[in-house]
Design a protein around this motif. Structure first.
Motif, mmCIF file in Angstrom:
data_model
loop_
_atom_site.group_PDB
_atom_site.id
_atom_site.type_symbol
_atom_site.label_atom_id
_atom_site.label_comp_id
_atom_site.label_asym_id
_atom_site.label_seq_id
_atom_site.Cartn_x
_atom_site.Cartn_y
_atom_site.Cartn_z
ATOM 1 N N UNK A 258 4.175 46.213 -66.711
ATOM 2 C CA UNK A 258 4.405 44.927 -66.063
ATOM 3 C C UNK A 258 5.903 44.671 -65.957
ATOM 4 N N UNK A 259 6.244 43.603 -65.262
ATOM 5 C CA UNK A 259 7.645 43.246 -65.103
ATOM 6 C C UNK A 259 8.317 43.104 -66.463
ATOM 7 N N UNK A 260 9.533 43.643 -66.585
ATOM 8 C CA UNK A 260 10.233 43.689 -67.870
ATOM 9 C C UNK A 260 10.455 42.292 -68.455
ATOM 10 N N UNK A 261 10.831 41.340 -67.592
ATOM 11 C CA UNK A 261 11.125 39.997 -68.125
ATOM 12 C C UNK A 261 9.859 39.281 -68.567
ATOM 13 N N UNK A 262 8.781 39.471 -67.824
ATOM 14 C CA UNK A 262 7.517 38.881 -68.254
ATOM 15 C C UNK A 262 7.033 39.559 -69.528
ATOM 16 N N UNK A 263 7.303 40.852 -69.664
ATOM 17 C CA UNK A 263 6.923 41.569 -70.890
ATOM 18 C C UNK A 263 7.631 40.988 -72.105
ATOM 19 N N UNK A 264 8.865 40.517 -71.923
ATOM 20 C CA UNK A 264 9.592 39.931 -73.050
ATOM 21 C C UNK A 264 8.958 38.611 -73.483
ATOM 22 N N UNK A 265 8.441 37.847 -72.521
ATOM 23 C CA UNK A 265 7.734 36.609 -72.856
ATOM 24 C C UNK A 265 6.422 36.942 -73.559
ATOM 25 N N UNK A 266 5.740 37.973 -73.071
ATOM 26 C CA UNK A 266 4.513 38.429 -73.718
ATOM 27 C C UNK A 266 4.785 38.870 -75.144
#
Length: 470
Positions: A258-266
């Motif tokens: 998935x998108x790297x920035x969304x992965x950081x929120x996850x």
């Protein structure tokens, strides 16, 4: 001409067609993608360069997942396109440390700082706004906002959307209202007794890319694991999500896609849900703890005058805050030959080798941990240590500090038996593995892992890094 035709032209790199339809540059499809997003997705550098210079094209426009075109290009590995689409770098502030480069006749200002490195599971787009955590009224408003987004977990498995490239599903308040209202309902009595069946709900922060503060989009982590009095309703909720093509699945390896920035929120969301689940009971008296500060603190509900709980004695021990365990990971360089040392655990797949890693112990600096882990796991003595970057690893709560270090000895001794083997690999062998050559004597970890980044740095950029000795 339809917007779909324009999107297809961008994906194919048909610049002549795109030039003729400027009035549609801001059009979006059902997923919020613009023509620039499509050019970025398929690495069309010429199209992206042209569009980024046009007044009718917004390079900061985000799709339904909150990604700009630059984010899309970066995620799919189109570095040149991403660089073109990144907004201009702000001018240097007077708080930065600068020096004159005397070798430059133009006296160019040169920063003392090296380029930032952001690894996977880092680089969140959220402002965590910790000042909101103690304001129940703000959290209540944000929890009920129709634009708020909720990342859902069941047994620590996040909810993925199979119909949307297996991205993380972001639920709305209306989909989980009954659970949210147990924490932030209009008639909620925040002084009531703590219930072990109360859902875990954590305020993660606000996406302020389009609006600031409470006007932005709030993100939350919500545990919907069936349990207790809510078991039946939560089971029904799970079935309802699954009937819509959604799926609770393990975070890895799906998160890497998935998108790297969304992965950081996850990553943040999963770590916080896991921590709350692990600290449901007071370590002093065993009573059920209460969630506080938007899910970022847990407290024993026993009144302070009640001496039956030792957590009240001596400072702030009645409070439990989220923990992060520091871990070092190091690429060890041979002292005289063009080689690096990598190790392998028996449980790893295929012929995978990786960097040496281990937890930092009490009363130990991270540099000392590098040297200790090197000699304990491989028998190699390490001297000089260069810091590279860090990577959050929320499985459950680690933060990995990456290093490249210089060995003093070369004889490998696997005395603690943690590794199945450790090998000095030559540069040619490392390059073959990095390129995915099937004939390589070993396989690398995933490209999103910090171990991969450390080895790649040694292979291609070591001369730049060695100036950063700690």
């Amino acid at each position: 001409m339809t917007p779909t035709q324009l999107f297809e032209a961008a994906a194919e790199g048909n610049l002549d067609f795109i030039r003729k339809h400027k009035e549609h540059y801001r059009d979006k499809n059902e997923r919020g993608w613009t023509v620039l997003h499509f050019a970025a997705r398929y690495g069309q550098l010429e199209v992206a360069t042209f569009l980024s210079s046009q007044a009718g094209c917004d390079i900061l426009a985000v799709n339904n997942e909150g990604k700009t075109a630059a984010d899309v290009a970066e995620f799919w590995g189109h570095d040149k396109v991403s660089k073109v689409l990144k907004p201009p770098t702000p001018s240097v502030s007077n708080t930065q440390i600068l020096e004159k480069d005397t070798s430059d006749s133009n006296n160019t200002l040169v920063s003392n700082f090296s380029q930032n490195i952001t690894n996977f599971f880092a680089g969140s787009f959220l402002n965590r706004l910790s000042r909101y955590r103690n304001d129940y009224s703000i959290l209540q408003r944000l929890a009920h906002s129709p634009q708020s987004k909720f990342i859902l977990f069941s047994k620590l498995n996040p909810l993925f959307d199979k119909s949307n490239d297996n991205s993380v599903y972001l639920a709305s308040y209306s989909e989980v209202a009954s659970l949210v209202d147990m924490i932030y309902g209009e008639n909620k009595n925040i002084e009531k007794a703590v219930s072990k069946d109360e859902p875990i709900l954590v305020f993660l922060g606000v996406d302020e890319r389009n609006a600031k503060g409470e006007e932005g989009v709030a993100y939350w982590a919500l545990d919907v694991t069936p349990r207790g009095k809510c078991q039946e309703s939560l089971e029904d909720l799970t079935k309802e999500f699954e009937s819509r093509g959604l799926d609770f699945a393990p975070t890895l390896p799906k998160a890497f896609k998935i998108d790297m920035r969304l992965a950081s929120v996850l990553a943040q969301a999963r770590a916080m849900v896991d921590w709350n689940k692990r600290n449901a009971f007071c370590p002093g008296c065993g009573r059920v703890t209460a969630s506080a500060e938007g899910g970022h603190k847990r407290v024993c509900p026993v009144p302070k005058e009640d001496e039956s709980c030792i957590s009240h004695n001596g400072g702030v021990h009645n409070f439990t805050y989220p923990r992060t365990d520091p871990v070092i990971i190091v690429c060890i360089v041979h002292p005289t030959e063009d080689k690096i040392l990598l190790g392998r655990q028996k449980s790893w797949p295929g012929k995978m080798f990786s960097c040496i890693a281990g937890f930092v112990e009490a009363g130990e600096s991270i540099e000392e941990a590098v040297r200790r882990e090197a000699i304990e796991e491989t028998g190699i003595v390490v001297d000089r240590v260069s810091y590279h970057s860090s990577q959050p690893w929320p499985f459950p709560n680690s933060l990995m500090f990456g290093f490249i270090a210089e060995a003093v000895t070369t004889d490998i001794k696997l005395e603690d038996k943690e590794l199945e083997s450790a090998v000095w690999f030559t540069r040619s062998e490392v390059l073959a593995s990095l390129k995915g050559n099937k004939d390589s004597p070993f396989a690398m970890p995933a490209a999103n892992a910090i171990a991969y980044k450390l080895v790649k740095t040694w292979a291609f950029e070591w001369s730049r890094v060695i100036s950063a000795k700690i």
